[in-house]
Design a protein around this motif. Structure first.
Motif, PDB file in Angstrom:
ATOM      1  N   UNK A 188       0.753  -1.083   0.060  1.00  0.00           N
ATOM      2  CA  UNK A 188       0.056   0.010   0.023  1.00  0.00           C
ATOM      3  C   UNK A 188       0.866   1.201   0.124  1.00  0.00           C
ATOM      4  N   UNK A 189       2.175   1.153   0.838  1.00  0.00           N
ATOM      5  CA  UNK A 189       2.992   2.404   0.737  1.00  0.00           C
ATOM      6  C   UNK A 189       3.587   2.513  -0.552  1.00  0.00           C
ATOM      7  N   UNK A 190       3.678   1.756  -1.450  1.00  0.00           N
ATOM      8  CA  UNK A 190       4.357   1.916  -2.548  1.00  0.00           C
ATOM      9  C   UNK A 190       3.347   2.575  -3.569  1.00  0.00           C
ATOM     10  N   UNK A 191       2.038   2.428  -3.341  1.00  0.00           N
ATOM     11  CA  UNK A 191       0.927   2.990  -4.190  1.00  0.00           C
ATOM     12  C   UNK A 191       0.382   4.408  -3.516  1.00  0.00           C
ATOM     13  N   UNK A 192       1.032   4.730  -2.516  1.00  0.00           N
ATOM     14  CA  UNK A 192       0.974   6.175  -1.910  1.00  0.00           C
ATOM     15  C   UNK A 192      -0.126   6.254  -1.162  1.00  0.00           C
ATOM     16  N   UNK A 231       3.500  14.980  -2.059  1.00  0.00           N
ATOM     17  CA  UNK A 231       4.080  14.567  -1.024  1.00  0.00           C
ATOM     18  C   UNK A 231       5.801  14.969  -1.302  1.00  0.00           C
ATOM     19  N   UNK A 232       6.394  15.435  -0.054  1.00  0.00           N
ATOM     20  CA  UNK A 232       7.829  15.898  -0.427  1.00  0.00           C
ATOM     21  C   UNK A 232       8.731  14.744  -0.852  1.00  0.00           C
ATOM     22  N   UNK A 233       8.201  13.542  -0.608  1.00  0.00           N
ATOM     23  CA  UNK A 233       9.208  12.454  -0.841  1.00  0.00           C
ATOM     24  C   UNK A 233       9.098  12.164  -2.708  1.00  0.00           C
ATOM     25  N   UNK A 234       8.229  12.822  -3.176  1.00  0.00           N
ATOM     26  CA  UNK A 234       8.000  12.707  -4.601  1.00  0.00           C
ATOM     27  C   UNK A 234       8.934  13.796  -5.487  1.00  0.00           C
ATOM     28  N   UNK A 235       9.486  14.943  -4.746  1.00  0.00           N
ATOM     29  CA  UNK A 235      10.484  15.652  -5.334  1.00  0.00           C
ATOM     30  C   UNK A 235      11.716  15.419  -5.408  1.00  0.00           C
ATOM     31  N   UNK A 244       9.520  15.762 -10.974  1.00  0.00           N
ATOM     32  CA  UNK A 244       9.100  14.714 -10.243  1.00  0.00           C
ATOM     33  C   UNK A 244       9.188  13.442 -11.404  1.00  0.00           C
ATOM     34  N   UNK A 245       8.869  12.355 -11.050  1.00  0.00           N
ATOM     35  CA  UNK A 245       8.798  11.153 -12.081  1.00  0.00           C
ATOM     36  C   UNK A 245       7.470  10.838 -12.314  1.00  0.00           C
ATOM     37  N   UNK A 246       7.009  10.987 -13.501  1.00  0.00           N
ATOM     38  CA  UNK A 246       5.361  10.621 -13.834  1.00  0.00           C
ATOM     39  C   UNK A 246       5.229   9.126 -13.468  1.00  0.00           C
ATOM     40  N   UNK A 247       3.787   8.658 -13.162  1.00  0.00           N
ATOM     41  CA  UNK A 247       3.285   7.662 -13.034  1.00  0.00           C
ATOM     42  C   UNK A 247       2.314   7.131 -13.970  1.00  0.00           C
ATOM     43  N   UNK A 287       9.948   8.467  -3.662  1.00  0.00           N
ATOM     44  CA  UNK A 287      11.158   8.164  -3.587  1.00  0.00           C
ATOM     45  C   UNK A 287      11.271   7.093  -2.509  1.00  0.00           C
ATOM     46  N   UNK A 288      12.130   6.229  -2.391  1.00  0.00           N
ATOM     47  CA  UNK A 288      12.253   4.884  -1.721  1.00  0.00           C
ATOM     48  C   UNK A 288      13.050   5.535  -0.435  1.00  0.00           C
TER      49      UNK A 288
END
Length: 288
Positions: A188-192, A231-235, A244-247, A287-288
């Motif tokens: 679930x975390x991987x999907x945001x 989310x900050x971790x997406x920047x 950002x990296x598009x999904x 980002x991981x």
């Protein structure tokens, strides 16, 4: 359907069996209550299914152009002696007869309250698992959101919130429930899906025909106009050339880079300039 009717009844208790004269229970009361609403009749709304209840049910089926189904039963009739005699009278003889009953499979049960017909097949069209005869919606429409620990106080039960969605007017509603705190698993975390509590907000009737999956922005009514945030971790490279990296976005393929302008940060979120082209509902990689 298949030569037999399907009658829609609003019930406050499920019918789990076919009903016959002499049956009793909460399901009988629910059926009689629905029957009284539909057609009335000389019967009491109680836990007993009587001959009068069956007569009213028969009238309801006949109103739809059908007779109630019947089944074989037995009754007893006296057999008279051929000539008077002092011996004992012959024992009554059992003979088969046909009696009516209410087939639970001919009743489409919906909960009490407003039920909308969302779609219905055309006359002569074949129903399939993917294309059912009819699609009904009952109860109230609602939207669910994950509320982080930092924002929990702003979404307590009873809080007034504003709802926004593309192509729809801004409406005000209320938080009707707030679930237990949940920590998602790795997938679930991987999907945001972050840790938090699930809040449920009722969608007002003014938003008619709300389709499942509609993306809705929700903010406390007393707050400022919502902003576009990630989310900050997406920047990536936030201090130099943020991107950002598009999904899943109409701006490119999964894995493509998109430059963004950071306007402000707070509580683990980053406000970005909407000129980058991202819209509500787009997804980016974290980002991981």
């Amino acid at each position: 359907m298949a030569g037999r009717p399907r009658l829609v009844l609003a019930l406050d208790y499920p019918l789990y069996r076919s009903l016959r004269v002499g049956d009793s229970g909460a399901d009988v009361r629910a059926f009689e209550s629905a029957l009284a609403e539909q057609i009335g009749g000389d019967f009491d709304v109680d836990d007993e299914f009587t001959e009068n209840t069956m007569a009213a049910a028969s009238a309801l089926w006949e109103r739809s152009g059908y007779a109630l189904p019947t089944e074989e039963a037995e009754t007893t009739v006296p057999v008279p002696a051929p000539i008077p005699t002092a011996s004992a009278s012959p024992a009554p003889q059992a003979v088969p007869i046909r009696v009516s009953y209410v087939d639970v499979h001919e009743i489409l049960q919906v909960p009490i309250g407003e039920t909308k017909v969302m779609s219905i097949a055309d006359l002569g069209e074949l129903a399939t698992p993917d294309e059912p005869l009819a699609v009904l919606a009952s109860g109230v429409s609602a939207v669910e959101l994950r509320v982080s620990l930092l924002h929990e106080a702003a979404f307590s039960v009873g809080t007034k919130v504003d709802l926004r969605a593309e192509g729809r007017e801004v409406v005000q509603s209320t938080v009707v429930s707030l679930g237990e705190f949940d920590i998602p698993n790795e997938g679930d975390e991987a999907q945001g899906e972050g840790a938090g509590r699930d809040a449920v907000v009722e969608i007002p009737a003014s938003w008619e025909s709300v389709e499942k999956g509609l993306v809705v922005q929700i903010s406390p009514s007393s707050s400022a106009e919502p902003v576009l945030a990630l989310p900050l971790t997406s920047i990536r490279d936030a201090s130099t050339d943020p991107f950002v990296i598009l999904q899943d976005s109409g701006l490119g393929r999964p894995g493509d880079r998109l430059s963004v302008d950071v306007l402000s940060t707070g509580d683990g979120w980053v406000e970005i300039d909407p000129k980058c082209g991202l819209v509500v509902g787009d997804t980016v990689r974290i980002a991981p």
